[in-house]
Write a protein that holds these residues in place. Structure first.
Motif, PDB file in Angstrom:
ATOM      1  N   ALA A  98       0.830  -1.199   0.000  1.00 49.36           N
ATOM      2  CA  ALA A  98       0.000   0.000   0.000  1.00 49.36           C
ATOM      3  C   ALA A  98       0.865   1.249   0.000  1.00 49.36           C
ATOM      4  O   ALA A  98       2.043   1.218   0.368  1.00 49.36           O
ATOM      5  N   GLU A  99       0.274   2.345  -0.433  1.00 49.05           N
ATOM      6  CA  GLU A  99       0.963   3.635  -0.426  1.00 49.05           C
ATOM      7  C   GLU A  99       1.251   4.067   1.010  1.00 49.05           C
ATOM      8  O   GLU A  99       2.364   4.403   1.378  1.00 49.05           O
ATOM      9  N   PHE A 100       0.210   4.070   1.810  1.00 48.34           N
ATOM     10  CA  PHE A 100       0.338   4.378   3.236  1.00 48.34           C
ATOM     11  C   PHE A 100      -0.983   4.038   3.919  1.00 48.34           C
ATOM     12  O   PHE A 100      -1.975   3.685   3.257  1.00 48.34           O
ATOM     13  N   LEU A 101      -0.988   4.120   5.242  1.00 47.98           N
ATOM     14  CA  LEU A 101      -2.187   3.854   6.037  1.00 47.98           C
ATOM     15  C   LEU A 101      -2.540   5.083   6.855  1.00 47.98           C
ATOM     16  O   LEU A 101      -1.663   5.733   7.439  1.00 47.98           O
ATOM     17  N   LEU A 102      -3.839   5.392   6.920  1.00 49.34           N
ATOM     18  CA  LEU A 102      -4.357   6.456   7.769  1.00 49.34           C
ATOM     19  C   LEU A 102      -5.193   5.804   8.869  1.00 49.34           C
ATOM     20  O   LEU A 102      -6.160   5.105   8.586  1.00 49.34           O
ATOM     21  N   ASN A 103      -4.793   6.029  10.102  1.00 50.30           N
ATOM     22  CA  ASN A 103      -5.420   5.370  11.249  1.00 50.30           C
ATOM     23  C   ASN A 103      -6.254   6.376  12.030  1.00 50.30           C
ATOM     24  O   ASN A 103      -5.725   7.346  12.576  1.00 50.30           O
ATOM     25  N   ALA A 104      -7.559   6.129  12.112  1.00 50.80           N
ATOM     26  CA  ALA A 104      -8.456   7.037  12.832  1.00 50.80           C
ATOM     27  C   ALA A 104      -8.397   6.830  14.338  1.00 50.80           C
ATOM     28  O   ALA A 104      -9.093   7.529  15.083  1.00 50.80           O
ATOM     29  N   ASP A 105      -7.550   5.921  14.795  1.00 50.65           N
ATOM     30  CA  ASP A 105      -7.460   5.572  16.217  1.00 50.65           C
ATOM     31  C   ASP A 105      -6.256   6.200  16.898  1.00 50.65           C
ATOM     32  O   ASP A 105      -5.864   5.772  17.975  1.00 50.65           O
ATOM     33  N   ALA A 106      -5.664   7.203  16.296  1.00 50.65           N
ATOM     34  CA  ALA A 106      -4.476   7.820  16.897  1.00 50.65           C
ATOM     35  C   ALA A 106      -4.354   9.247  16.397  1.00 50.65           C
ATOM     36  O   ALA A 106      -5.034   9.661  15.446  1.00 50.65           O
ATOM     37  N   GLY A 107      -3.438   9.998  17.024  1.00 51.70           N
ATOM     38  CA  GLY A 107      -3.301  11.399  16.665  1.00 51.70           C
ATOM     39  C   GLY A 107      -4.494  12.195  17.175  1.00 51.70           C
ATOM     40  O   GLY A 107      -5.209  11.779  18.079  1.00 51.70           O
ATOM     41  N   GLY A 108      -4.703  13.377  16.592  1.00 55.15           N
ATOM     42  CA  GLY A 108      -5.856  14.188  16.972  1.00 55.15           C
ATOM     43  C   GLY A 108      -5.461  15.504  17.598  1.00 55.15           C
ATOM     44  O   GLY A 108      -4.284  15.817  17.788  1.00 55.15           O
ATOM     45  N   GLY A 109      -6.491  16.291  17.916  1.00 50.38           N
ATOM     46  CA  GLY A 109      -6.280  17.638  18.426  1.00 50.38           C
ATOM     47  C   GLY A 109      -6.478  17.746  19.925  1.00 50.38           C
ATOM     48  O   GLY A 109      -7.248  16.992  20.523  1.00 50.38           O
ATOM     49  N   THR A 110      -5.770  18.701  20.521  1.00 48.49           N
ATOM     50  CA  THR A 110      -5.858  18.963  21.953  1.00 48.49           C
ATOM     51  C   THR A 110      -6.503  20.315  22.196  1.00 48.49           C
ATOM     52  O   THR A 110      -6.154  21.303  21.547  1.00 48.49           O
ATOM     53  N   LEU A 111      -7.450  20.350  23.130  1.00 48.29           N
ATOM     54  CA  LEU A 111      -8.094  21.592  23.547  1.00 48.29           C
ATOM     55  C   LEU A 111      -7.546  22.021  24.902  1.00 48.29           C
ATOM     56  O   LEU A 111      -7.209  21.177  25.741  1.00 48.29           O
ATOM     57  N   ASP A 112      -7.455  23.323  25.113  1.00 50.52           N
ATOM     58  CA  ASP A 112      -7.028  23.835  26.403  1.00 50.52           C
ATOM     59  C   ASP A 112      -8.064  23.448  27.466  1.00 50.52           C
ATOM     60  O   ASP A 112      -9.261  23.668  27.273  1.00 50.52           O
TER      61      ASP A 112
END
Length: 465
Positions: free
Chosen positions: A188-202
């Motif tokens: 595959a070209e690459f994988l995008l995982n919706a179970d990691a990363g993300g944004g942080t709010l104060d």
């Protein structure tokens, strides 16, 4: 507490006007929201916990939704793996490039009704949050991915790359379905995982602080420490009691801290997060990013459960087992120690450290199966960074997007190990320690459903076109 309601279509329709993401228009995320919420309500109601045989039920439900939207039956597969299953759905493109993989998991951690304020398997909206097991980890993201593919199908989108949705069924436990998926889909070209990363709010203001693309994660390993003794009648106690000796071992493990560590990914993450985090914690992040030998900064960061895993290998006791009868001296006692190992640190060296820390030559320390899998960091692809940055800035202009490392394990580790560059790009922005994933009363801000629909549509259109 505010009033709560079980989410149905009426409440869902109200969310369109309450989330503040935008006004509905043809083909928009807002237009897709009612269908998404109906799917999420049903998905939450299916208790996809270990040994309940319910993951195949959810997989069949999602497969039917995709087929109803026009996906060919031959492009959808449910792969049985023991009592669980994986779901694969292929969105066919023109075949000009390698496939782009989309990753998530359908299983959730067990939840007992008597322990929760609300029924964990009923989706409830209250005070701007969605409550239920899987709202944060990660049925919301799974449903959003499915709905995004349905939306693209309705729009007639023709990507150059096939998009292949890979939903595992035991990410929270043995990851056997993940291993099977990685074995089948590693070209595959690459994988995008919706179970990691993300944004942080104060935590105080609720304003966005930073968005992290997960490009690395720690190695997961379980060690069993076992002590034995001859046993005997409980009326004749001896000093050689396996449970007492194990208690001392546990205290030693609990009192030990692995040395602070840093790499280019965590340095960038701490620098960006520290710049937007008030007080002593933010200052410590900034100092540690510049001077990793700053012991005071490391101590301040380590005191926060949300960030200690960013700078250290962590090992913690998670399960106990001991004795064989109420009226007999124990013949054995054991504890499971779960370790999240900093990238680049050999598993054997962590075991050796535990042996030194427990300081008991009669104790055995074994690595549990499946064998730990190292997860090398993925190279930072400019196209992925650009697409994710565009999607983040469409919602929050100017928010810094940086690489990050997950303190926990995700399905990405098997794909990275198979040579597939993998990136965690959860669409959600949340406050630290606010979702209670794996814990009681799990929740997610209601605004993140529509935001996720918009985010994933933007990212996939840009990367796959």
């Amino acid at each position: 507490m505010g009033s709560a309601r079980t989410l149905g279509l009426t409440a869902t329709a109200m969310l369109v006007f309450c989330t503040g993401i935008g006004t509905a228009h043809a083909g928009s995320a807002a237009e897709a929201l009612p269908e998404t919420m109906a799917m999420l309500k049903h998905a939450i109601s299916i208790p996809t916990v270990e040994d309940q045989h319910q993951v195949p039920v959810l997989a069949a439900y999602l497969a039917d939704k995709l087929k109803a939207a026009g996906f060919a039956a031959g492009d959808i597969e449910i792969i049985p793996v023991g009592e669980t299953a994986a779901l694969v759905a292929r969105y066919r493109g023109t075949g000009e490039g390698k496939p782009i993989l989309l990753s998530g998991h359908m299983d959730v951690v067990a939840a007992k009704r008597q322990d929760w304020t609300r029924d964990p398997f009923t989706l409830i909206e209250q005070n701007g949050y969605l409550y239920g097991r899987g709202t944060a980890d990660m049925k919301t993201a799974v449903v959003v991915l499915v709905e995004t593919l349905i939306r693209l199908k309705r729009e007639g989108f023709k990507p150059r790359h096939d998009l292949i949705l890979l939903l595992s069924g035991d990410e929270e436990t043995a990851m056997a379905s993940t291993r099977e998926l990685a074995k089948r889909y590693h070209d595959a070209e690459f994988l995008l995982n919706a179970d990691a990363g993300g944004g942080t709010l104060d935590p105080a203001s609720g304003k966005p602080v930073v968005y992290q693309i997960q490009a690395a994660e720690k190695t997961y390993a379980d060690f069993r420490i076992t002590l034995t003794s001859p046993g005997g009648h409980s009326s004749e106690p001896t000093a050689d009691n396996a449970i007492y000796r194990l208690a001392k071992v546990i205290d030693r493990v609990g009192g030990y801290a692995f040395p602070p560590m840093i790499n280019d990914i965590t340095r960038a993450s701490l620098r960006a997060t520290g710049a937007h985090t008030p007080g002593a914690l933010g200052a410590a992040m900034t100092r540690f990013a510049a001077h990793p030998d700053d012991a005071a900064a490391a101590a301040t960061i380590s005191a926060d459960p949300a960030y200690v895993g960013q700078i250290r290998t962590t090992c913690v006791a998670t399960m106990l087992n001991g004795g064989h009868a109420l009226n007999a001296l124990p013949q054995s006692a054991s504890v499971n120690v779960n370790c999240r190992i900093f990238p680049g640190t050999p598993v054997d060296s962590v075991r050796d450290t535990l042996v030194k820390v427990i300081d008991d030559k009669s104790a055995s320390v074994t690595v549990l199966s499946p064998p730990p899998v190292a997860s090398p960091a993925s190279p930072l692809r400019p196209d992925v960074i650009a697409a994710v940055t565009d999607a983040v800035h469409a919602r929050f202009p100017g928010v810094e997007v940086v690489p990050g490392m997950s303190a926990g394990a995700s399905d990405s580790m098997y794909f990275r190990n198979a040579g597939v560059p993998s990136y965690g790009i959860d669409a959600s922005f949340t406050k630290p320690d606010d979702s209670f994933a794996h814990g009681l009363n799990e929740k997610l801000p209601a605004s993140e459903v529509e935001a996720g629909l918009e985010f994933w549509h933007r990212v996939l259109v840009q990367l796959a076109k």
